[in-house]
Write an enzyme that holds these catalytic residues in place. Sequence first.
Site, PDB file in Angstrom:
ATOM      1  N   ASP A   1      14.719  -0.195   1.308  1.00 30.45           N
ATOM      2  CA  ASP A   1      15.535  -0.491   2.464  1.00 30.45           C
ATOM      3  C   ASP A   1      16.578  -1.341   2.280  1.00 30.45           C
ATOM      4  O   ASP A   1      17.647  -1.246   1.873  1.00 30.45           O
ATOM      5  CB  ASP A   1      14.563  -0.599   3.540  1.00 30.45           C
ATOM      6  CG  ASP A   1      15.123  -0.754   4.782  1.00 30.45           C
ATOM      7  OD1 ASP A   1      16.201  -0.121   5.168  1.00 30.45           O
ATOM      8  OD2 ASP A   1      14.586  -1.376   5.803  1.00 30.45           O
TER       9      ASP A   1
ATOM     10  N   LYS B   1       0.890  -1.117   0.003  1.00 30.49           N
ATOM     11  CA  LYS B   1      -0.033   0.076   0.313  1.00 30.49           C
ATOM     12  C   LYS B   1       0.833   1.322   0.131  1.00 30.49           C
ATOM     13  O   LYS B   1       0.315   2.347  -0.607  1.00 30.49           O
ATOM     14  CB  LYS B   1      -0.949   0.022   1.285  1.00 30.49           C
ATOM     15  CG  LYS B   1      -1.820  -0.804   1.352  1.00 30.49           C
ATOM     16  CD  LYS B   1      -2.502  -0.703   2.688  1.00 30.49           C
ATOM     17  CE  LYS B   1      -3.596  -1.974   3.183  1.00 30.49           C
ATOM     18  NZ  LYS B   1      -4.016  -1.478   4.567  1.00 30.49           N
TER      19      LYS B   1
ATOM     20  N   PHE C   1      13.156   4.853  11.040  1.00 32.22           N
ATOM     21  CA  PHE C   1      11.893   4.377  10.834  1.00 32.22           C
ATOM     22  C   PHE C   1      11.108   5.466  10.392  1.00 32.22           C
ATOM     23  O   PHE C   1      10.776   6.161  11.100  1.00 32.22           O
ATOM     24  CB  PHE C   1      11.365   3.476  11.725  1.00 32.22           C
ATOM     25  CG  PHE C   1      10.211   2.509  11.288  1.00 32.22           C
ATOM     26  CD1 PHE C   1      10.565   1.411  10.161  1.00 32.22           C
ATOM     27  CD2 PHE C   1       8.875   3.061  11.234  1.00 32.22           C
ATOM     28  CE1 PHE C   1       9.487   0.665   9.777  1.00 32.22           C
ATOM     29  CE2 PHE C   1       7.870   2.241  10.664  1.00 32.22           C
ATOM     30  CZ  PHE C   1       8.199   1.023   9.910  1.00 32.22           C
TER      31      PHE C   1
ATOM     32  N   ASP D   1       7.758   3.372  -2.485  1.00 27.48           N
ATOM     33  CA  ASP D   1       7.935   4.398  -1.427  1.00 27.48           C
ATOM     34  C   ASP D   1       9.269   4.516  -0.911  1.00 27.48           C
ATOM     35  O   ASP D   1       9.672   5.632  -0.713  1.00 27.48           O
ATOM     36  CB  ASP D   1       6.756   4.018  -0.164  1.00 27.48           C
ATOM     37  CG  ASP D   1       7.069   2.830   0.162  1.00 27.48           C
ATOM     38  OD1 ASP D   1       7.757   1.885   0.072  1.00 27.48           O
ATOM     39  OD2 ASP D   1       6.017   2.514   0.966  1.00 27.48           O
TER      40      ASP D   1
HETATM   41  P1  5GP Z   1      12.829  -3.768   1.477  1.00 25.95           P
HETATM   42  O1  5GP Z   1      13.763  -3.640   2.810  1.00 25.95           O
HETATM   43  O2  5GP Z   1      12.488  -4.871   0.744  1.00 25.95           O
HETATM   44  O3  5GP Z   1      13.687  -2.932   0.609  1.00 25.95           O
HETATM   45  O4  5GP Z   1      11.521  -2.671   1.891  1.00 25.95           O
HETATM   46  C1  5GP Z   1      10.553  -3.510   1.984  1.00 25.95           C
HETATM   47  C2  5GP Z   1       9.242  -2.452   2.382  1.00 25.95           C
HETATM   48  O5  5GP Z   1       9.581  -2.063   3.857  1.00 25.95           O
HETATM   49  C3  5GP Z   1       9.105  -1.141   1.687  1.00 25.95           C
HETATM   50  O6  5GP Z   1       8.320  -1.252   0.432  1.00 25.95           O
HETATM   51  C4  5GP Z   1       8.574  -0.229   2.525  1.00 25.95           C
HETATM   52  O7  5GP Z   1       7.095  -0.278   2.343  1.00 25.95           O
HETATM   53  C5  5GP Z   1       8.805  -0.738   4.015  1.00 25.95           C
HETATM   54  N1  5GP Z   1       9.889  -0.069   4.626  1.00 25.95           N
HETATM   55  C6  5GP Z   1      11.333  -0.156   4.726  1.00 25.95           C
HETATM   56  N2  5GP Z   1      11.792   0.978   5.458  1.00 25.95           N
HETATM   57  C7  5GP Z   1      10.698   1.576   6.018  1.00 25.95           C
HETATM   58  C8  5GP Z   1      10.361   2.465   6.814  1.00 25.95           C
HETATM   59  O8  5GP Z   1      11.391   3.387   7.414  1.00 25.95           O
HETATM   60  N3  5GP Z   1       9.169   2.907   7.126  1.00 25.95           N
HETATM   61  C9  5GP Z   1       8.096   2.300   6.735  1.00 25.95           C
HETATM   62  N4  5GP Z   1       6.838   2.649   7.131  1.00 25.95           N
HETATM   63  N5  5GP Z   1       8.198   1.154   6.006  1.00 25.95           N
HETATM   64  C10 5GP Z   1       9.385   0.904   5.719  1.00 25.95           C
END
Ligand code: 5GP
Length: 175
Positions: free
Chosen positions: A101, A41, A150, A98
């Site tokens: 990470d 989302k 975060f 968005d």
């Molecule tokens: P990845 O670790 O696979 O790059 O990120 C996976 C998902 O984790 C992202 O699509 C994002 O929605 C969520 N995410 C990563 N870092 C944050 C953060 O700092 N805040 C929030 N709310 N979601 C995060």
Amino acid sequence: MSDDLKLVLSPEDINRRVSELAAEISQDLGARDLVLVGILKGAFIFLSDLARQMTCSCYLEFVRVASYGASTESSGNIELTKAPEMELAGHDVVVVEDIVDTGLTVRWLKDYLAELGCRRVRVCALIDKPERRKVDLELDYVGFRVPKGFLVGYGLDYNEQYRYLPGVYEIVRQG
Ligand code: 5GP
């Protein structure tokens, strides 16, 4: 105990940068059969703002992937819970995310879209948070680099809270 939120990106910062990103993407890919693919989302607000600032025609599509669970770090076990509905083969695609990470979600999705036969798959992330990156990943369009923390707001949640906020905030204390 409630959370303390510290402003990281104001609505004005975001609006200005989203407009620049839309102009860049339109210029690079506007002559193509372009599809913006938002990851639900979290990216829905970013995608809707980006789309409305595009200066070329484009299709809008959404996917949903599950990986996070209740934890705040990606598990790496990625599952597609909503597949794209339109035929993407032969299209240029920009994945609209968005925040990147660990990079595991976007890495997985890029491979998935390439397997569907997309002509070219690029990535547009509102926020690049490189500190916990686990995979080598090229991000073609980046709104902001935020080193750590975060983040919530502008579509990003903490346990489904805060998505509605027009700016991006860091949670400095979670209660
Ligand atoms: P990845 O670790 O696979 O790059 O990120 C996976 C998902 O984790 C992202 O699509 C994002 O929605 C969520 N995410 C990563 N870092 C944050 C953060 O700092 N805040 C929030 N709310 N979601 C995060």
